[in-house]
Design a protein around this motif. Structure first.
Motif, PDB file in Angstrom:
ATOM      1  N   LYS A  62      -3.363  -2.765  -0.903  1.00  0.00           N
ATOM      2  CA  LYS A  62      -2.542  -1.743  -0.255  1.00  0.00           C
ATOM      3  C   LYS A  62      -1.333  -1.447  -1.141  1.00  0.00           C
ATOM      4  CE  LYS A  62      -0.196  -0.957   4.159  1.00  0.00           C
ATOM      5  NZ  LYS A  62       0.161  -1.568   5.450  1.00  0.00           N
ATOM      6  N   GLU A  66       8.687   2.211   0.084  1.00  0.00           N
ATOM      7  CA  GLU A  66       9.615   1.690   1.088  1.00  0.00           C
ATOM      8  C   GLU A  66      11.042   2.059   0.682  1.00  0.00           C
ATOM      9  OE1 GLU A  66      10.310  -2.785   1.512  1.00  0.00           O
ATOM     10  OE2 GLU A  66       8.814  -2.365   3.048  1.00  0.00           O
ATOM     11  N   ILE A  77       5.620  -0.881  -3.196  1.00  0.00           N
ATOM     12  CA  ILE A  77       5.187  -2.214  -2.793  1.00  0.00           C
ATOM     13  C   ILE A  77       3.683  -2.339  -2.997  1.00  0.00           C
ATOM     14  CG2 ILE A  77       5.121  -3.912  -0.905  1.00  0.00           C
ATOM     15  CD1 ILE A  77       7.988  -3.035  -1.702  1.00  0.00           C
ATOM     16  N   GLU A  79       0.453  -4.820  -2.167  1.00  0.00           N
ATOM     17  CA  GLU A  79      -0.115  -5.961  -1.459  1.00  0.00           C
ATOM     18  C   GLU A  79      -1.516  -6.165  -2.009  1.00  0.00           C
ATOM     19  OE1 GLU A  79       0.079  -5.519   2.780  1.00  0.00           O
ATOM     20  OE2 GLU A  79       2.255  -5.265   2.756  1.00  0.00           O
ATOM     21  N   LYS A  87      -2.836 -14.237  -1.321  1.00  0.00           N
ATOM     22  CA  LYS A  87      -2.261 -12.951  -0.938  1.00  0.00           C
ATOM     23  C   LYS A  87      -0.838 -12.844  -1.477  1.00  0.00           C
ATOM     24  CE  LYS A  87      -4.892 -12.153   3.266  1.00  0.00           C
ATOM     25  NZ  LYS A  87      -4.839 -11.878   4.708  1.00  0.00           N
ATOM     26  N   ARG A  89       2.669 -10.005  -1.993  1.00  0.00           N
ATOM     27  CA  ARG A  89       3.391  -8.760  -1.707  1.00  0.00           C
ATOM     28  C   ARG A  89       4.452  -8.650  -2.786  1.00  0.00           C
ATOM     29  NH1 ARG A  89       8.126  -6.848   0.267  1.00  0.00           N
ATOM     30  NH2 ARG A  89       8.073  -4.950   1.515  1.00  0.00           N
ATOM     31  N   GLU A  91       7.243  -6.223  -5.043  1.00  0.00           N
ATOM     32  CA  GLU A  91       8.049  -5.026  -5.258  1.00  0.00           C
ATOM     33  C   GLU A  91       7.911  -4.680  -6.739  1.00  0.00           C
ATOM     34  OE1 GLU A  91      11.829  -6.488  -3.996  1.00  0.00           O
ATOM     35  OE2 GLU A  91      11.237  -6.541  -1.888  1.00  0.00           O
TER      36      GLU A  91
END
Length: 125
Positions: A62, A66, A77, A79, A87, A89, A91
């Motif tokens: 994903k 943001e 971002i 993901e 997993k 996430r 920036e």
């Protein structure tokens, strides 16, 4: 001695100024980047001019923009999963995000015509 310290200061400023080139970007840039990155399966994150930074391959699940609560800036971002299946996430700083084009890894920021210095030429994927 004074000129040496001035040189060290300027050199350090130059190195650190490259660290966040395309981290905080306009909404238009963020939207353009999200649209582009959503079509990628994998990305390599690597700051070639940062000490001890290693290439990190990330599978894309994903991507979204943001608001960063600073002036009118946004960040992109990502993901996904790292090479170990964990997993993540992240920036993104688009100057240090590379996508596969043929057999090469190319800088996303450069591909999108954003002003940046990825500190590397395209490299083998």
């Amino acid at each position: 001695m004074k000129s040496f310290l001035t040189f060290v200061f300027i050199f350090a400023f130059y190195l650190f100024s490259k660290a966040d080139q395309l981290a905080y970007i306009t909404k238009e840039q963020a939207d353009k980047a999200v649209k582009f990155l959503q079509n990628q399966e994998e990305l390599i994150l690597w700051c070639a001019c940062c000490d001890n930074d290693k290439k990190e391959k990330i599978t894309v699940n994903k991507v979204y923009a943001e608001f960063v609560n600073y002036q009118h800036y946004f960040q992109v971002i990502l993901e996904g999963k790292d090479e170990n299946g964990k997993k993540v996430r992240i920036e993104l700083d688009l100057a240090y995000v590379h996508f596969k084009k043929g057999k090469k890894a190319k800088c996303v920021g450069k591909e999108l015509k954003f002003k940046c210095d990825p500190c590397t030429k395209p490299f083998n994927w």
